[in-house]
Design a protein around this motif. Structure first.
Motif, PDB file in Angstrom:
ATOM      1  N   ARG A  82       0.804  -1.213   0.000  1.00 50.79           N
ATOM      2  CA  ARG A  82       0.000   0.000   0.000  1.00 50.79           C
ATOM      3  C   ARG A  82       0.846   1.275   0.000  1.00 50.79           C
ATOM      4  N   ILE A  83       2.069   1.172   0.517  1.00 49.40           N
ATOM      5  CA  ILE A  83       2.907   2.372   0.616  1.00 49.40           C
ATOM      6  C   ILE A  83       4.114   2.219  -0.308  1.00 49.40           C
ATOM      7  N   PRO A  84       4.396   3.213  -1.155  1.00 44.48           N
ATOM      8  CA  PRO A  84       5.536   3.114  -2.080  1.00 44.48           C
ATOM      9  C   PRO A  84       6.853   2.926  -1.320  1.00 44.48           C
ATOM     10  N   THR A  85       7.698   2.071  -1.852  1.00 40.83           N
ATOM     11  CA  THR A  85       8.980   1.781  -1.197  1.00 40.83           C
ATOM     12  C   THR A  85       9.793   3.051  -0.985  1.00 40.83           C
ATOM     13  N   LYS A  86       9.819   3.911  -1.993  1.00 40.11           N
ATOM     14  CA  LYS A  86      10.606   5.140  -1.902  1.00 40.11           C
ATOM     15  C   LYS A  86      10.121   6.023  -0.759  1.00 40.11           C
ATOM     16  N   VAL A  87       8.796   6.114  -0.596  1.00 37.49           N
ATOM     17  CA  VAL A  87       8.221   6.920   0.487  1.00 37.49           C
ATOM     18  C   VAL A  87       8.577   6.308   1.837  1.00 37.49           C
ATOM     19  N   ALA A  88       8.485   4.989   1.935  1.00 36.50           N
ATOM     20  CA  ALA A  88       8.763   4.303   3.200  1.00 36.50           C
ATOM     21  C   ALA A  88      10.184   4.570   3.671  1.00 36.50           C
ATOM     22  N   PHE A  89      11.154   4.457   2.766  1.00 35.16           N
ATOM     23  CA  PHE A  89      12.557   4.638   3.147  1.00 35.16           C
ATOM     24  C   PHE A  89      12.922   6.111   3.324  1.00 35.16           C
ATOM     25  N   GLN A  90      12.426   6.955   2.418  1.00 30.69           N
ATOM     26  CA  GLN A  90      12.807   8.373   2.455  1.00 30.69           C
ATOM     27  C   GLN A  90      12.277   9.068   3.710  1.00 30.69           C
ATOM     28  N   HIS A  91      11.081   8.676   4.148  1.00 35.09           N
ATOM     29  CA  HIS A  91      10.454   9.366   5.284  1.00 35.09           C
ATOM     30  C   HIS A  91      10.408   8.506   6.550  1.00 35.09           C
ATOM     31  N   SER A 140      12.943  -2.618  10.682  1.00 36.08           N
ATOM     32  CA  SER A 140      11.782  -3.234  10.035  1.00 36.08           C
ATOM     33  C   SER A 140      11.809  -3.022   8.522  1.00 36.08           C
ATOM     34  N   LEU A 141      12.251  -1.847   8.089  1.00 37.85           N
ATOM     35  CA  LEU A 141      12.339  -1.576   6.648  1.00 37.85           C
ATOM     36  C   LEU A 141      13.306  -2.555   5.978  1.00 37.85           C
ATOM     37  N   LYS A 142      14.468  -2.773   6.604  1.00 39.74           N
ATOM     38  CA  LYS A 142      15.435  -3.722   6.045  1.00 39.74           C
ATOM     39  C   LYS A 142      14.882  -5.142   6.059  1.00 39.74           C
ATOM     40  N   LYS A 143      14.177  -5.475   7.141  1.00 42.72           N
ATOM     41  CA  LYS A 143      13.678  -6.840   7.296  1.00 42.72           C
ATOM     42  C   LYS A 143      12.587  -7.170   6.288  1.00 42.72           C
ATOM     43  N   TYR A 144      11.648  -6.244   6.071  1.00 39.90           N
ATOM     44  CA  TYR A 144      10.475  -6.552   5.254  1.00 39.90           C
ATOM     45  C   TYR A 144      10.583  -6.074   3.809  1.00 39.90           C
ATOM     46  N   TYR A 145      11.401  -5.062   3.561  1.00 46.69           N
ATOM     47  CA  TYR A 145      11.574  -4.595   2.187  1.00 46.69           C
ATOM     48  C   TYR A 145      12.905  -5.065   1.611  1.00 46.69           C
ATOM     49  N   GLY A 146      13.915  -5.269   2.478  1.00 46.98           N
ATOM     50  CA  GLY A 146      15.237  -5.677   2.028  1.00 46.98           C
ATOM     51  C   GLY A 146      16.187  -4.505   1.928  1.00 46.98           C
ATOM     52  N   VAL A 147      17.494  -4.791   2.118  1.00 50.56           N
ATOM     53  CA  VAL A 147      18.516  -3.751   2.018  1.00 50.56           C
ATOM     54  C   VAL A 147      18.537  -3.200   0.601  1.00 50.56           C
ATOM     55  N   GLY A 148      18.520  -1.884   0.458  1.00 54.58           N
ATOM     56  CA  GLY A 148      18.619  -1.263  -0.867  1.00 54.58           C
ATOM     57  C   GLY A 148      17.332  -1.260  -1.659  1.00 54.58           C
ATOM     58  N   ALA A 149      16.193  -1.555  -1.018  1.00 54.39           N
ATOM     59  CA  ALA A 149      14.925  -1.615  -1.753  1.00 54.39           C
ATOM     60  C   ALA A 149      14.581  -0.282  -2.393  1.00 54.39           C
ATOM     61  N   GLU A 150      14.888   0.811  -1.696  1.00 55.22           N
ATOM     62  CA  GLU A 150      14.595   2.141  -2.223  1.00 55.22           C
ATOM     63  C   GLU A 150      15.362   2.390  -3.518  1.00 55.22           C
ATOM     64  N   THR A 151      16.619   1.950  -3.539  1.00 57.55           N
ATOM     65  CA  THR A 151      17.453   2.148  -4.730  1.00 57.55           C
ATOM     66  C   THR A 151      16.922   1.346  -5.911  1.00 57.55           C
ATOM     67  N   LEU A 152      16.509   0.094  -5.649  1.00 62.60           N
ATOM     68  CA  LEU A 152      15.949  -0.724  -6.729  1.00 62.60           C
ATOM     69  C   LEU A 152      14.637  -0.127  -7.232  1.00 62.60           C
ATOM     70  N   ASP A 153      13.919   0.508  -6.328  1.00 63.94           N
ATOM     71  CA  ASP A 153      12.679   1.187  -6.727  1.00 63.94           C
ATOM     72  C   ASP A 153      12.989   2.312  -7.706  1.00 63.94           C
ATOM     73  N   GLU A 154      14.097   3.026  -7.449  1.00 67.53           N
ATOM     74  CA  GLU A 154      14.517   4.095  -8.353  1.00 67.53           C
ATOM     75  C   GLU A 154      14.889   3.525  -9.722  1.00 67.53           C
ATOM     76  N   MET A 155      15.552   2.360  -9.735  1.00 62.42           N
ATOM     77  CA  MET A 155      15.925   1.725 -11.007  1.00 62.42           C
ATOM     78  C   MET A 155      14.679   1.371 -11.804  1.00 62.42           C
ATOM     79  N   ALA A 156      13.666   0.848 -11.110  1.00 60.66           N
ATOM     80  CA  ALA A 156      12.448   0.430 -11.795  1.00 60.66           C
ATOM     81  C   ALA A 156      11.725   1.607 -12.441  1.00 60.66           C
ATOM     82  N   GLU A 157      11.866   2.807 -11.858  1.00 59.04           N
ATOM     83  CA  GLU A 157      11.223   4.002 -12.398  1.00 59.04           C
ATOM     84  C   GLU A 157      11.955   4.555 -13.615  1.00 59.04           C
TER      85      GLU A 157
END
Length: 575
Positions: A82-91, A140-157
């Motif tokens: 429900r919440i974008p990965t980039k938003v979760a990590f950035q904020h 929790s972010l690392k555990k449930y989204y994974g290390v570097g998830a925000e960066t991979l989200d940027e790649m996908a965009e």
């Protein structure tokens, strides 16, 4: 939220007076102008002498927000999506629960209006906010989204990047994607922060697994599920950093990366090998500042340390260090060299590779690709008029013969062998083809060693152990009644492993006339080992028991590294 609103909330929560609030805000602004990254809440909590958890709990009562314990919550996949990965990590926002069309999230700063707007815009559904410490949210972010998830989200965009991957285009040095660089840097940073010695990128059919080796044990790092899609780009980035050929995927390659992390010089040895599902990459992290260069820091008993100090000052002979890969042999050799290093001695080493650079010592890296092997290097070293020679490893008959010849012609030689205990070193040399009389006359001492994990000091607790079990595993019977045992209960500090750091256990066999005559007679290693014990040599297991009694490590660790299979059913509940 305006400062006057925050001020009222803080006053209602009985966290600060009006005048104090104005003073602390001014001090926080000055610190921020000078480059401080500390948040307003973090600054106030520190000034108040509160932990972040205690500070947020006081705020939650005043705001009417729930304070959540994230260690007891596992958000569903639906809530995470429900919440974008980039938003979760950035904020620093973690979804907690999705229920009846409403998303409950945990945040660490209830006054961040930009965060609230980003969350509500990204979720596009009603949102209920709750509070949790920033550190717990990051875990929790690392555990449930994974290390570097925000960066991979940027790649996908990035559509252009997507296109490059679909065409399997390699990354050249001139067109590296910033997001790829950021992701690799983040992996290395996380490994450094967790005290990892190795990072392994292991491709499988449907995933790219990344594991860290911490205190000798492998731990899988949580990674975003889409990581496999960027496998080629990530491995190419590492190869570029290590100076490897990025278009060569069929043959193994070796490289090296030098980086600085928080002021520390880190040497990263990189190795790639081709596998069925792509190249497997291993990174060995070597921190120059953390190597122990003095004998008194390695954990020797006072008796063994005294014996070693006498042996390494001998004018000639061979001193061998044995043990499996990763048992700290190189560290011991460097400590020996550092102890005797002076302007009056010419010391030359031949290593593969040179792990740590020592000032005042001539170190030669093995280059098998151009014919510079241990044997070739050692043969030429002897023409350089050395007093002390260190050979990284004796692997073959030629190297062994030259090392023994060097010791018999007035040189002190340090080297390593892969054997399980000290006594087996003689059998190994003789099996290589060295005559027993040469082994007996040249070897001065053999040091076998292992590394045991040390108990985490934060969660160290006393432990009861069944007496019959102690007898079964060979614990000294005379000391069973008086010994106290400890283990780590597990905490955040040690990743709930109960251990933090490692320490050596040792078996030092110093040759005397009796041992030399037994080597000459080709006595079996087991018989020779028993004779050495009768004469006072302490085995790895014995030294391990001493470390257990000192409260440094656990019974399980000593049993694990000394290779005796025992059932671990005798350990009772913690006191």
């Amino acid at each position: 939220m305006a400062f006057f609103s925050i001020k009222k909330v803080f006053q209602d929560a009985d966290l600060v007076s009006g005048d104090q609030f104005d003073q602390w805000v001014q001090e926080w602004r000055v610190a921020e102008e000078n480059g401080s990254q500390e948040s307003l809440l973090g600054f106030f909590a520190r000034e108040k002498g509160y932990t972040e958890e205690r500070f947020l709990k006081k705020l939650s009562d005043t705001l009417g927000w729930e304070f959540v314990d994230l260690s007891k919550i596992e958000p569903s996949n639906e809530a995470r999506l429900r919440i974008p990965t980039k938003v979760a990590f950035q904020h620093h926002v973690i979804p907690v629960e999705w229920s009846e069309g409403t998303l409950k999230v945990a945040v660490c700063n209830p006054f961040d209006s930009e965060m609230m707007n980003a969350v509500q815009f990204g979720v596009r559904a009603p949102v209920v906010f709750s509070l949790a410490p920033r550190e717990e949210i990051e875990k929790s972010l690392k555990k449930y989204y994974g290390v570097g998830a925000e960066t991979l989200d940027e790649m996908a965009e990035d559509e252009a990047f997507d296109l490059e991957l679909s065409e399997d285009k390699e990354i050249a040095e001139g067109d590296q994607e910033a997001s790829v660089i950021k992701f690799v840097n983040q992996i290395v940073w996380e490994a450094f922060k967790d005290r990892a010695t190795d990072i392994h990128f292991e491709p499988a059919e449907d995933e790219l697994r990344i594991r860290y080796r911490i205190d000798g044990i492998l731990h899988q790092t949580p990674m975003p599920p889409q990581l496999k899609r960027y496998q080629s780009a990530l491995i190419s980035r590492i190869k570029v950093m290590a100076g490897m050929k990025i278009d060569e995927k069929r043959l193994p390659q070796d490289g090296r990366i030098n980086v600085r992390i928080k002021g520390e010089e880190i040497d990263i040895r990189v190795s790639t090998v081709p596998t069925v599902y792509g190249e497997s990459v291993s990174l060995r992290l070597l921190t120059r500042g953390k190597i122990f260069l003095s004998l008194d820091k390695l954990g020797f008993s006072s008796r063994d340390e005294e014996s070693l100090r006498e042996i390494i000052l001998k004018p000639h002979g061979i001193i061998l260090v044995t043990g499996p890969t990763g048992s700290g042999k190189s560290t011991s050799l460097y400590a020996f060299l550092s102890s005797i290093n002076s302007v009056h001695k010419r010391i030359i080493t031949i290593e593969e590779p040179v792990e740590y650079e020592l000032k005042g010592i001539n170190q030669i890296p093995v280059r098998s690709d151009i014919g510079l092997t241990f044997a070739v290097g050692l043969r030429n070293i002897l023409r350089q008029d050395p007093d002390v020679v260190m050979v990284g490893e004796i692997r073959d008959l030629e190297t062994a013969e030259i090392a023994i010849r060097a010791s018999l012609t007035g040189h002190l030689v340090f080297s390593t062998l892969h054997t399980n205990d000290a006594a087996s070193a003689f059998t190994r040399l003789i099996d290589m083809g060295i005559e027993p009389f040469l082994v007996a006359s040249s070897v001065e001492a053999v040091l076998a060693q292992r590394l045991v994990r040390t108990i985490c000091p934060v969660c160290k607790t006393e432990q009861k152990v069944n007496k019959d079990y102690l007898k079964k595993i060979g614990f000294p019977q005379a000391e069973i009644e008086t010994s106290r045992f400890h283990h780590g209960a597990g905490c955040d500090s040690c990743r709930f492993s109960g251990y933090d750091g490692r320490r050596g256990i040792y078996e030092l066999l110093v040759l005397n006339e009796t041992i030399r005559s037994m080597v000459l007679s080709r006595v079996p290693a087991s018989t020779l080992a028993q004779k050495a014990i009768d004469q006072g040599t302490r085995t790895l297991r014995m030294d391990g028991w001493n470390k257990v009694q000192a409260g440094l490590t656990t019974i399980e660790e000593v049993l694990r590294v000394t290779q005796i299979e025992e059932h671990l059913g005798g350990i009772e509940d913690t006191i």
